[in-house]
Design a protein around this motif. Sequence first.
Motif, mmCIF file in Angstrom:
data_model
loop_
_atom_site.group_PDB
_atom_site.id
_atom_site.type_symbol
_atom_site.label_atom_id
_atom_site.label_comp_id
_atom_site.label_asym_id
_atom_site.label_seq_id
_atom_site.Cartn_x
_atom_site.Cartn_y
_atom_site.Cartn_z
ATOM 1 N N GLY A 198 -6.341 31.311 -7.776
ATOM 2 C CA GLY A 198 -5.644 30.505 -7.191
ATOM 3 C C GLY A 198 -5.083 31.303 -6.026
ATOM 4 N N ARG A 223 -5.544 26.064 -6.628
ATOM 5 C CA ARG A 223 -4.250 25.694 -6.567
ATOM 6 C C ARG A 223 -3.231 26.885 -6.435
ATOM 7 N NH1 ARG A 223 -5.909 22.749 -11.446
ATOM 8 N NH2 ARG A 223 -6.038 20.470 -10.889
ATOM 9 N N ASP A 283 -0.359 21.572 -7.040
ATOM 10 C CA ASP A 283 -1.520 21.069 -6.342
ATOM 11 C C ASP A 283 -1.053 20.469 -5.084
ATOM 12 O OD1 ASP A 283 -4.091 20.262 -6.310
ATOM 13 O OD2 ASP A 283 -3.920 18.379 -7.633
#
Length: 602
Positions: free
Chosen positions: A32, A78, A352
């Motif tokens: 991420g 994300r 997101d």
Amino acid sequence: MTYTRQPLADCVPELVATARGDQKATLVITGGKLVNVCSGEILDGMSVAVQGGRIAYVGKDVSHTIGERTQVIDAAGRYIAPGLIDGHCHIESTQLTVTEFARAVLPLGTTGGFFDAHEIANVFGLKGIKLMLDEMRGTPLAAYMQVASCVPSAGAEFETTGASIGPEEVAEAYTWGEDVIALGEVMNFPGVVYGDEKMLGEIQATLRAGRYVDGHFTWPASDWRLPVYAAAGVTGDHECVTAEDVIERVRLGMYAKMRRGSAWHDVAKTITAHTEHGLDPRRMMLVTDDRSSESLRDEGHMDFVVRHAISQGVKPVTAFQMATINTAERFGVARDIGSITPGSCADIILLDGNLADVHVVMTIAAGVVVAENGSMTAELSPYTYPDEVLASVHLQQPPVPADFVIHAPIEEGVLSTRVIQVIENHVETGELIMSLPVAGSELVVQGGLCKIAVLERHKGTGNKSVGVVQGIGFREPAAIAMTVAHDSHNVLVIGNDDGLMAQAAAAVAEAQGGVAVITAAGTTLFPLAIAGLMSAEPFEIAAAQSAAISKALYDAGCTLNYAFMTLSLLALAVIPALRISDKGLVRISPEEGIQLVPLFVS
């Protein structure tokens, strides 16, 4: 499921073993973009390993911590950010129990907060605070309790409450645990400035316990008494409505809390202390203060506030800092919450899209996935309140239309009358002096004005007062009554028809708390059975009932934004300029402090 947050000291051996790879992580997030609120950076390709309720390792590669039983979550590019923290919130204002509040905000990315339960404290004192604290401890939230400082808010001479809290009670509350972390907003700031023994005693009890003092100073930022207030040890304040308010507090070493509640829209102006005046944002916090269940449903919670701050020109990472690490540092718990760092509690959100959208798709609290894609995935056990909390409305007698007649000292003519002026989207009110007619020794309230009354409901004293208010907007006969009437939470009634006012007051009394709007179209009732403040229903039902009150008010002509929230503060005796309590009109000014004033002006 039981959610436990163990002290860091008790977790050190397991965390170190996991970080080495000798003990396998319980949960891992891989791949991420880490929102590093400590450095103010976005770091690509980062992973996080969790052991139990705390973070063991943060880095590019955590493969050495993954075992057969490790829950692995692929962030798939994300954002990985710390869970959002509300630095000043009254859960009772959401009309929800703590459990239902948690159900509402965890899917939105809020994983913790500092909660001032001075609403239930005004009804049940320390017992009410302890009940909410016990309920908090059963949720996944990193929940910290503040002890109500002003019960009553202005003093017994100005209003009647169901309980009182002083230095001894404050000291007792700190013995309940380290999660009782601070003295709630000290609203009687004139008392602090001028050496009130009770207020200074509460502050001293707090400081001696090693806790923090939160403020509530509503005189102008330029007032010479703000440094006097700060000298008492007050180090945080949410009553900031201008950039100057923020600037002066930060210069004095305070944390300035910028508020975006349902009806308090202060961030747009206050945030310019950073975006235009260039102040370092490290002592700036984003908070909600008061948000109704309806606005939680329709707008959001801290995710909404962060998004709003970004829309005002704040860098996304800075806005996240204002809702995470800054807040944790203000209360001295940055070792536990507010960042994604080794040793910290595993309160993590995945987002997101663009970071500025603050679109939360997963919430992890204390190392457990509790929500995904806007819905809870964890079950929370209900909390049972005792019977006395469900029967807290004690009027001396049933309301009748005659209760709302304003008797005048003359038979006919005109009287100069003090009128409360409602200001939309602001907590403060104005004080107007208007010439109103008298007929048959009764004040005639017409022409868009309404009557406003407070009926004492805690002790059955029969105390009541009736005044006049401008800015409600009713264009037909209508009345609203509520047991949510900050801060003493007596029965507040507003209307332009004495008969409907009596009916509305009777409706909330019969329901043992709530909000009632009555017009020719009928009665809209929002029951608030728990202390007359919180709904016993699930979040979804409470939000729908709150929205029904808003619609009934709108249909009657009251178009104020989140009108109920604004109206519920008209009895708050410590905010300028003019309010009403069961003992009469209360005015607060920089020159004269808090005082009872007559309805009619000589």
